[in-house]
Design an enzyme around this catalytic site. Structure first.
Site, PDB file in Angstrom:
ATOM      1  N   GLU A   1      10.072  -5.308   8.115  1.00  0.00           N
ATOM      2  CA  GLU A   1       9.078  -4.436   7.493  1.00  0.00           C
ATOM      3  C   GLU A   1       9.505  -2.973   7.469  1.00  0.00           C
ATOM      4  O   GLU A   1       9.258  -2.269   6.487  1.00  0.00           O
ATOM      5  CB  GLU A   1       7.719  -4.586   8.183  1.00  0.00           C
ATOM      6  CG  GLU A   1       6.993  -5.897   7.870  1.00  0.00           C
ATOM      7  CD  GLU A   1       7.449  -7.057   8.727  1.00  0.00           C
ATOM      8  OE1 GLU A   1       8.302  -6.833   9.617  1.00  0.00           O
ATOM      9  OE2 GLU A   1       6.971  -8.185   8.519  1.00  0.00           O
TER      10      GLU A   1
ATOM     11  N   HIS B   1      -3.619 -10.578  13.397  1.00  0.00           N
ATOM     12  CA  HIS B   1      -3.592 -10.877  11.967  1.00  0.00           C
ATOM     13  C   HIS B   1      -4.957 -10.693  11.326  1.00  0.00           C
ATOM     14  O   HIS B   1      -5.232 -11.277  10.286  1.00  0.00           O
ATOM     15  CB  HIS B   1      -3.143 -12.326  11.731  1.00  0.00           C
ATOM     16  CG  HIS B   1      -1.671 -12.557  11.883  1.00  0.00           C
ATOM     17  ND1 HIS B   1      -0.981 -12.234  13.024  1.00  0.00           N
ATOM     18  CD2 HIS B   1      -0.762 -13.087  11.042  1.00  0.00           C
ATOM     19  CE1 HIS B   1       0.298 -12.579  12.881  1.00  0.00           C
ATOM     20  NE2 HIS B   1       0.460 -13.095  11.680  1.00  0.00           N
TER      21      HIS B   1
HETATM   22  C1  LIG Z   1       6.147  -8.642  11.707  1.00  0.00           C
HETATM   23  C2  LIG Z   1       5.788  -9.894  10.987  1.00  0.00           C
HETATM   24  N1  LIG Z   1       6.177 -10.054   9.714  1.00  0.00           N
HETATM   25  C3  LIG Z   1       5.856 -11.182   9.041  1.00  0.00           C
HETATM   26  C4  LIG Z   1       5.120 -12.155   9.632  1.00  0.00           C
HETATM   27  C5  LIG Z   1       4.696 -13.395   8.841  1.00  0.00           C
HETATM   28  N2  LIG Z   1       5.492 -14.532   9.299  1.00  0.00           N
HETATM   29  C6  LIG Z   1       5.047 -15.357  10.260  1.00  0.00           C
HETATM   30  S1  LIG Z   1       6.176 -16.496  10.688  1.00  0.00           S
HETATM   31  C7  LIG Z   1       7.278 -15.914   9.539  1.00  0.00           C
HETATM   32  C8  LIG Z   1       8.603 -16.555   9.389  1.00  0.00           C
HETATM   33  C9  LIG Z   1       9.387 -16.501  10.633  1.00  0.00           C
HETATM   34  O1  LIG Z   1      10.599 -17.152  10.432  1.00  0.00           O
HETATM   35  P1  LIG Z   1      11.535 -17.487  11.642  1.00  0.00           P
HETATM   36  O2  LIG Z   1      11.705 -16.301  12.518  1.00  0.00           O
HETATM   37  O3  LIG Z   1      12.761 -18.114  11.095  1.00  0.00           O
HETATM   38  O4  LIG Z   1      10.707 -18.549  12.498  1.00  0.00           O
HETATM   39  P2  LIG Z   1      10.223 -20.013  12.028  1.00  0.00           P
HETATM   40  O5  LIG Z   1       8.871 -19.866  11.448  1.00  0.00           O
HETATM   41  O6  LIG Z   1      11.201 -20.547  11.086  1.00  0.00           O
HETATM   42  O7  LIG Z   1      10.158 -20.790  13.312  1.00  0.00           O
HETATM   43  C10 LIG Z   1       6.745 -14.836   8.853  1.00  0.00           C
HETATM   44  C11 LIG Z   1       7.419 -14.105   7.787  1.00  0.00           C
HETATM   45  C12 LIG Z   1       4.714 -11.952  10.962  1.00  0.00           C
HETATM   46  N3  LIG Z   1       3.956 -12.859  11.617  1.00  0.00           N
HETATM   47  N4  LIG Z   1       5.085 -10.837  11.624  1.00  0.00           N
END
Ligand SMILES: Cc1ncc(C[n+]2csc(CCOP(=O)(O)OP(=O)(O)O)c2C)c(N)n1
Ligand SMILES: [Mg+2]
Lengths: 332, 340
Positions: free
Chosen positions: B60, B129
């Protein structure tokens, strides 16, 4: 603070890990069915298909060691020793949950067992693990000589690996030689975004080089491979030699969260990965090694299923939190 | 005119503005093939391609900062944050860089940047959230702050935001995405910033509300009408700039006001509105201006803390209540039920 030197993936360890994997799988399946029955709400991220990583990593830890987890944190929580009953109750926001219902799925924590919490901010938990490792080093440096310093494991995803704070944390841990193991659970996607679209490298572990830290990538669906990598990293950390970055490649079978239509991947891809089920793999590994009979393994699976059923009953019959307590716990 | 959801209205305006001006593009997490977690960019990738509908890494700070750089360099970026709570991850870029760049450059930079996304309670999302973030961004000079409460305002305010040459923090509300109303389809339909909307005229009390509390205040006004009390309902629509004139005139007429929002009370937008109106309309006031807000805990993840709970009983326990007359008490009894 068990020393890790010479820890082997023997029968006992293998059985322990197998049990944990099954507990996680059954817990997640139960959570999904409760969600589908509208009994459990909120954002729920399941780790089915990825169980080998939490189960194996946490098998090296005890209550004096820390973990900081992610939004996909049920597996870590269980592997770190949480009971299924209170974990499920937390997911349902019940008073009997680990956080009295105030955390929910994305913020479940269990400090008594060194779990610094799931974290709904992607990358948010990583510096927290580094801080726990800092405390360990400041308070228990004397244990390093015997290789018994408490360690912290920072779990994070491939997507999280692109957060600035993750890089800052790795640098800090390396500069201060902290007993941290950075565990990147690379399941190939951050929600819908495939790794190639968001991440400059194929193997995220190579980023360890930028912070002068040992690093390795291994198959995250194979317990023995994970075991080997973690064993070295934990040993190093306990001896005060500093952090390691490990990357385990894996795959989440289900959507990013319950209800995700998964438009960004093909059914074939999912089926392909299901053939590489970490639990099935471990089962045949144990059978081949003569670690356990089919009957023993069947029993473990049945016990896990029963425990998950029990957790659901416990959570369903637990009381809701008392609304009068809503303002409690803001300050001490 | 056509009936649209809030989400559809947002998507249509983004598409129209991208068609109209090549410099407009959008970036954010999961906005391409996925179409955004709340569907506000669904299908845009098909028309505009991955260059102008950019999936970003989960970074972000990086992509908010990149929005600033791109804006300074001649583009008109729209940055989508999946949850406005994640502004906190990018706070240095937003407050120290984006809000200040034009000023510290001596006015030389033009920064047509929109940072938009949803916030608030409503889907059982966790404590991190479901917050109301707007007050922080009102505090620091250099950012405009918009908060549409229905699909029409979403369309009109967003078009104004995209065409504005200043950074705009555009707060949508997750619980409003499926709400529908009539929206002017003309490609130049805008709602000006700094112009409050009087949704209902009244003479006994002014209810000032944002986001989901606008509709709820209208419902309360209906109930009050049945008791012979006439409530005026005002939505400021943008908090920066704020339409003080409209609100001041209203309070001068009614002599009483309650500000209702989902954010916390302390240093919330309501505090600012109450303070400013107290200065401007002091001599017209028959009672203190009250705030109705979320209590000082974020405990919304799940079950028992269903929304009705969290605003209740606030006014009835405030010491200011003593200053109210009996008739006021009847008003407050209704307002207190706003969430039920
Ligand atoms: C700071 C922030 N940005 C975006 C999100 C929205 N979000 C939640 S999980 C996710 C994907 C995370 O991907 P990864 O780190 O690969 O973990 P996975 O879900 O694949 O286990 C996103 C973009 C968030 N929760 N926090
Ligand atoms: Mg991932």
């Amino acid at each position: 603070m068990a020393g890790t030197k010479g820890v082997r993936l023997d029968r006992d360890k293998a059985l322990q890990i197998y049990e944990t994997m099954n507990d996680i799988r059954c817990f997640e399946e139960k959570a999904l069915s409760l969600f589908e029955a509208n009994k459990l709400r909120g954002s729920v991220h399941l780790c089915i298909g990825e169980e080998a990583i939490p189960a194996t990593v946490c098998s090296f830890l005890d209550d004096s060691d820390y973990i900081a987890s992610t939004h996909r944190g049920h597996g870590h929580c269980i592997a770190k020793g949480a009971g299924l009953d209170r974990a499920m109750a937390e997911l349902m926001g019940k008073a009997t949950g680990y956080c009295k219902g105030k955390g929910g799925s994305m913020h479940i924590a269990d400090l008594e067992r060194g779990n610094l919490g799931a974290n709904a901010i992607v990358g948010g938990g990583v510096p927290i693990a580094v801080g726990a490792a800092l405390a360990s080093k400041m308070m228990h440096a004397d244990l390093a000589e015997q290789g018994k310093m408490p360690v912290a494991v920072s779990f994070f995803g491939d997507g999280a690996s692109n957060q600035g704070v993750v890089h800052e944390s790795m640098n800090l841990a390396s500069v201060w030689k902290l007993p941290v193991i950075f565990v990147c659970e690379n399941n190939g996607y951050g929600i819908s975004v495939p790794q190639w679209q968001s991440t400059s490298v194929k193997d995220i572990s190579v980023r360890g080089a930028a912070y002068d830290m040992p690093h390795a990538t291994a198959d995250g669906n194979k317990v023995p491979d994970i075991f080997k990598a973690v064993s070295k990293a934990v040993d190093r950390a306990r001896h005060g030699e500093g952090p390691t970055l490990l990357e385990f490649k894996t795959y989440r079978w289900l959507g990013h969260w319950t209800g995700d239509p998964c438009v960004y991947r093909t059914r074939e891809e999912v089926e392909e990965w299901k053939k590489r089920c970490p639990i099935k793999f471990m089962r045949s590994y144990m059978t081949e090694k003569g670690f356990a009979s089919d009957k023993e393994l069947d029993e473990i699976e049945a016990r896990a299923a029963a425990a998950a059923d029990h957790a659901a009953e416990f959570a369903l019959s637990s009381p809701e939190p008392d609304p009068a307590l809503v303002l409690e716990d803001v300050f001490n | 005119m056509s009936i649209k959801t809030y989400a559809q209205a947002i998507k249509d305006v983004i598409a129209e503005e991208m068609r109209r001006d090549d410099r407009v593009f959008i970036m954010g997490e999961d906005i391409a093939e996925q179409g955004g977690i709340f569907g506000c960019t669904r299908g845009l990738i098909d028309e505009f391609g991955p260059d102008r509908v950019r999936n970003t890494p989960i970074s972000e700070s990086a992509f908010c900062g990149a929005g600033l750089g791109a804006a300074c360099a001649g583009m008109r970026p729209i940055v989508e944050l999946m949850y406005m709570d994640f502004t906190l991850v990018a706070m240095d870029q937003i407050i120290n860089q984006i809000a200040k760049t034009r000023y510290i450059f001596g006015g030389k930079a033009v920064i047509p940047l929109v940072i938009r996304g949803q916030q608030g309670v409503g889907r059982g999302n966790a404590a991190t959230h479901s917050q109301s973030m707007e007050a922080i961004f009102m505090h620091f000079p250099g950012l405009k702050v918009a908060m549409p409460s229905d699909a029409s305002d979403a369309a009109g305010l967003l078009r104004t935001a995209i065409r504005d040459d200043n950074p705009v923090m555009f707060f949508e509300h997750k619980a409003l995405y499926t709400s529908k109303c009539e929206v002017d389809d003309s490609p130049d339909f805008t709602v000006p910033f700094g112009k409050a909307r009087i949704l209902r005229e009244g003479k006994d009390i002014t209810l000032i509300a944002t986001h989901t509390y606008v509709q709820k205040s209208l419902n309360v006004a209906d109930k009050l009408a049945a008791e012979g009390i006439s409530a005026e309902v005002i939505d400021p629509r943008t908090l920066v700039p704020m339409d003080w004139d409209t609100m001041t005139s209203s309070v001068a007429k009614t002599g009483r006001a309650v500000v209702v929002h989902e954010a916390h009370r302390t240093a919330g937008a309501g505090a600012e509105i109450a303070a400013e109106l107290s200065e401007r309309a002091f001599k017209y006031l028959d009672s203190p201006i009250l705030r109705l807000e979320q209590r000082r805990a974020r405990f919304l993840s799940i079950s028992v803390l269903k929304m009705p709970w969290y605003l209740r009983n606030r006014i009835s326990t405030t010491p200011a209540k003593k200053l109210f007359t009996e008739r006021d008490a009847a008003v407050l009894a209704e307002v207190n039920q706003i969430d039920t």
